[in-house]
Design a protein around this motif. Sequence first.
Motif, PDB file in Angstrom:
ATOM      1  N   ARG A 178       0.849  -1.186   0.000  1.00  0.00           N
ATOM      2  CA  ARG A 178       0.000   0.000   0.000  1.00  0.00           C
ATOM      3  C   ARG A 178       0.883   1.233   0.000  1.00  0.00           C
ATOM      4  O   ARG A 178       1.814   1.321   0.797  1.00  0.00           O
ATOM      5  CB  ARG A 178      -0.876   0.037   1.251  1.00  0.00           C
ATOM      6  CG  ARG A 178      -1.770  -1.170   1.438  1.00  0.00           C
ATOM      7  CD  ARG A 178      -2.726  -0.941   2.589  1.00  0.00           C
ATOM      8  NE  ARG A 178      -3.513   0.245   2.365  1.00  0.00           N
ATOM      9  CZ  ARG A 178      -4.616   0.298   1.609  1.00  0.00           C
ATOM     10  NH1 ARG A 178      -5.050  -0.790   1.041  1.00  0.00           N
ATOM     11  NH2 ARG A 178      -5.268   1.418   1.451  1.00  0.00           N
TER      12      ARG A 178
ATOM     13  N   PRO B 171      -3.816   2.562   5.186  1.00  0.00           N
ATOM     14  CA  PRO B 171      -4.911   1.600   4.998  1.00  0.00           C
ATOM     15  C   PRO B 171      -6.203   2.110   5.616  1.00  0.00           C
ATOM     16  O   PRO B 171      -6.193   2.909   6.553  1.00  0.00           O
ATOM     17  CB  PRO B 171      -4.410   0.365   5.751  1.00  0.00           C
ATOM     18  CG  PRO B 171      -3.490   0.907   6.793  1.00  0.00           C
ATOM     19  CD  PRO B 171      -2.844   2.115   6.183  1.00  0.00           C
ATOM     20  N   PRO B 172      -7.338   1.617   5.102  1.00  0.00           N
ATOM     21  CA  PRO B 172      -8.615   1.958   5.733  1.00  0.00           C
ATOM     22  C   PRO B 172      -8.731   1.254   7.076  1.00  0.00           C
ATOM     23  O   PRO B 172      -7.985   0.317   7.367  1.00  0.00           O
ATOM     24  CB  PRO B 172      -9.646   1.421   4.741  1.00  0.00           C
ATOM     25  CG  PRO B 172      -8.943   0.311   4.045  1.00  0.00           C
ATOM     26  CD  PRO B 172      -7.500   0.703   3.974  1.00  0.00           C
TER      27      PRO B 172
ATOM     28  N   THR C 268     -10.799  -3.384   5.780  1.00  0.00           N
ATOM     29  CA  THR C 268     -10.692  -3.768   4.378  1.00  0.00           C
ATOM     30  C   THR C 268     -11.651  -4.912   4.115  1.00  0.00           C
ATOM     31  O   THR C 268     -11.672  -5.898   4.851  1.00  0.00           O
ATOM     32  CB  THR C 268      -9.253  -4.197   4.038  1.00  0.00           C
ATOM     33  OG1 THR C 268      -8.387  -3.086   4.246  1.00  0.00           O
ATOM     34  CG2 THR C 268      -9.147  -4.648   2.584  1.00  0.00           C
TER      35      THR C 268
ATOM     36  N   GLN D  81     -11.157   3.252  -1.492  1.00  0.00           N
ATOM     37  CA  GLN D  81     -11.613   3.324  -0.106  1.00  0.00           C
ATOM     38  C   GLN D  81     -12.441   4.585   0.080  1.00  0.00           C
ATOM     39  O   GLN D  81     -12.332   5.527  -0.718  1.00  0.00           O
ATOM     40  CB  GLN D  81     -10.451   3.260   0.885  1.00  0.00           C
ATOM     41  CG  GLN D  81      -9.515   4.435   0.887  1.00  0.00           C
ATOM     42  CD  GLN D  81      -8.366   4.217   1.868  1.00  0.00           C
ATOM     43  OE1 GLN D  81      -7.804   3.125   1.949  1.00  0.00           O
ATOM     44  NE2 GLN D  81      -8.000   5.240   2.591  1.00  0.00           N
ATOM     45  N   THR D  82     -13.283   4.578   1.084  1.00  0.00           N
ATOM     46  CA  THR D  82     -14.143   5.731   1.332  1.00  0.00           C
ATOM     47  C   THR D  82     -13.277   6.950   1.633  1.00  0.00           C
ATOM     48  O   THR D  82     -12.141   6.821   2.093  1.00  0.00           O
ATOM     49  CB  THR D  82     -15.102   5.461   2.513  1.00  0.00           C
ATOM     50  OG1 THR D  82     -14.337   5.135   3.675  1.00  0.00           O
ATOM     51  CG2 THR D  82     -16.079   4.339   2.190  1.00  0.00           C
TER      52      THR D  82
ATOM     53  N   GLY E 178     -11.641   7.159   4.880  1.00  0.00           N
ATOM     54  CA  GLY E 178     -10.705   6.090   5.223  1.00  0.00           C
ATOM     55  C   GLY E 178     -11.296   4.993   6.084  1.00  0.00           C
ATOM     56  O   GLY E 178     -10.566   4.195   6.660  1.00  0.00           O
ATOM     57  N   THR E 179     -12.609   4.932   6.155  1.00  0.00           N
ATOM     58  CA  THR E 179     -13.252   3.940   7.005  1.00  0.00           C
ATOM     59  C   THR E 179     -13.218   2.542   6.401  1.00  0.00           C
ATOM     60  O   THR E 179     -12.872   1.582   7.069  1.00  0.00           O
ATOM     61  CB  THR E 179     -14.722   4.340   7.273  1.00  0.00           C
ATOM     62  OG1 THR E 179     -14.730   5.639   7.849  1.00  0.00           O
ATOM     63  CG2 THR E 179     -15.390   3.382   8.226  1.00  0.00           C
ATOM     64  N   VAL E 180     -13.598   2.422   5.125  1.00  0.00           N
ATOM     65  CA  VAL E 180     -13.718   1.111   4.490  1.00  0.00           C
ATOM     66  C   VAL E 180     -12.998   1.126   3.147  1.00  0.00           C
ATOM     67  O   VAL E 180     -13.137   2.072   2.367  1.00  0.00           O
ATOM     68  CB  VAL E 180     -15.201   0.729   4.274  1.00  0.00           C
ATOM     69  CG1 VAL E 180     -15.326  -0.587   3.509  1.00  0.00           C
ATOM     70  CG2 VAL E 180     -15.931   0.626   5.603  1.00  0.00           C
ATOM     71  N   GLY E 181     -12.249   0.057   2.898  1.00  0.00           N
ATOM     72  CA  GLY E 181     -11.636  -0.173   1.592  1.00  0.00           C
ATOM     73  C   GLY E 181     -12.270  -1.402   0.979  1.00  0.00           C
ATOM     74  O   GLY E 181     -12.569  -2.377   1.671  1.00  0.00           O
ATOM     75  N   LEU E 182     -12.505  -1.360  -0.317  1.00  0.00           N
ATOM     76  CA  LEU E 182     -13.162  -2.461  -1.027  1.00  0.00           C
ATOM     77  C   LEU E 182     -12.198  -3.015  -2.068  1.00  0.00           C
ATOM     78  O   LEU E 182     -11.777  -2.292  -2.971  1.00  0.00           O
ATOM     79  CB  LEU E 182     -14.443  -1.947  -1.687  1.00  0.00           C
ATOM     80  CG  LEU E 182     -15.363  -2.931  -2.361  1.00  0.00           C
ATOM     81  CD1 LEU E 182     -15.832  -4.000  -1.374  1.00  0.00           C
ATOM     82  CD2 LEU E 182     -16.563  -2.206  -2.957  1.00  0.00           C
ATOM     83  N   ASP E 183     -11.827  -4.279  -1.915  1.00  0.00           N
ATOM     84  CA  ASP E 183     -10.894  -4.928  -2.835  1.00  0.00           C
ATOM     85  C   ASP E 183     -11.483  -6.226  -3.336  1.00  0.00           C
ATOM     86  O   ASP E 183     -12.404  -6.778  -2.740  1.00  0.00           O
ATOM     87  CB  ASP E 183      -9.558  -5.230  -2.138  1.00  0.00           C
ATOM     88  CG  ASP E 183      -8.782  -3.970  -1.798  1.00  0.00           C
ATOM     89  OD1 ASP E 183      -8.812  -3.017  -2.591  1.00  0.00           O
ATOM     90  OD2 ASP E 183      -8.146  -3.949  -0.727  1.00  0.00           O
TER      91      ASP E 183
END
Length: 163
Positions: free
Chosen positions: A73, A77-78, A81, A113-114, A117-122
């Motif tokens: 990264r 990071p969020p 994840t 990611q939002t 920084g709350t949620v990352g989508l992978d």
Amino acid sequence: MDDDRIGAPTLQEQVRDIAETHAGERGPLLPVLHDIQHQIGWIDPDAVPVVADVLNLSRAEVHGVVTFYTDFRSTPPPRVTVQLCRAEACQANGCEGIVDHARRRFGIEVGAQTEDGTVGLDEVFCLGLCGVGPAARVGDRVLARLDRSALDAAVDAALEARP
């Protein structure tokens, strides 16, 4: 770490210490980058010249490795994840509906990611749960036979656990 340092070490000091730990090894760059990410959470661009200096590499070589491998990264990071499996077995079991749900719920595309920084989508292409898909990983928790409500509950629980 030197005894004459006062307070918390700077990023450059942390990175230098990590890099020097591996400097005598054969092919030390990947272990150094993995340790930096493990200890700091991401590969800050300011770490690149320090790693290059300690390992006697060019900044371009270090930057190239950081940007080539998707596991590294280059941004913080969020908090949580979410990795959604999109391999063939999960596709056959309806993962695309869950991917669409996650995009709508978080207002982001896969790979983002939002803003806060709350949620990352992978996406991942196999979590080893092919017989019980669709599957996902939310933080460190792996989920099988996933549906929209189970995904929502897992994300909500992970966010509560990581304020």
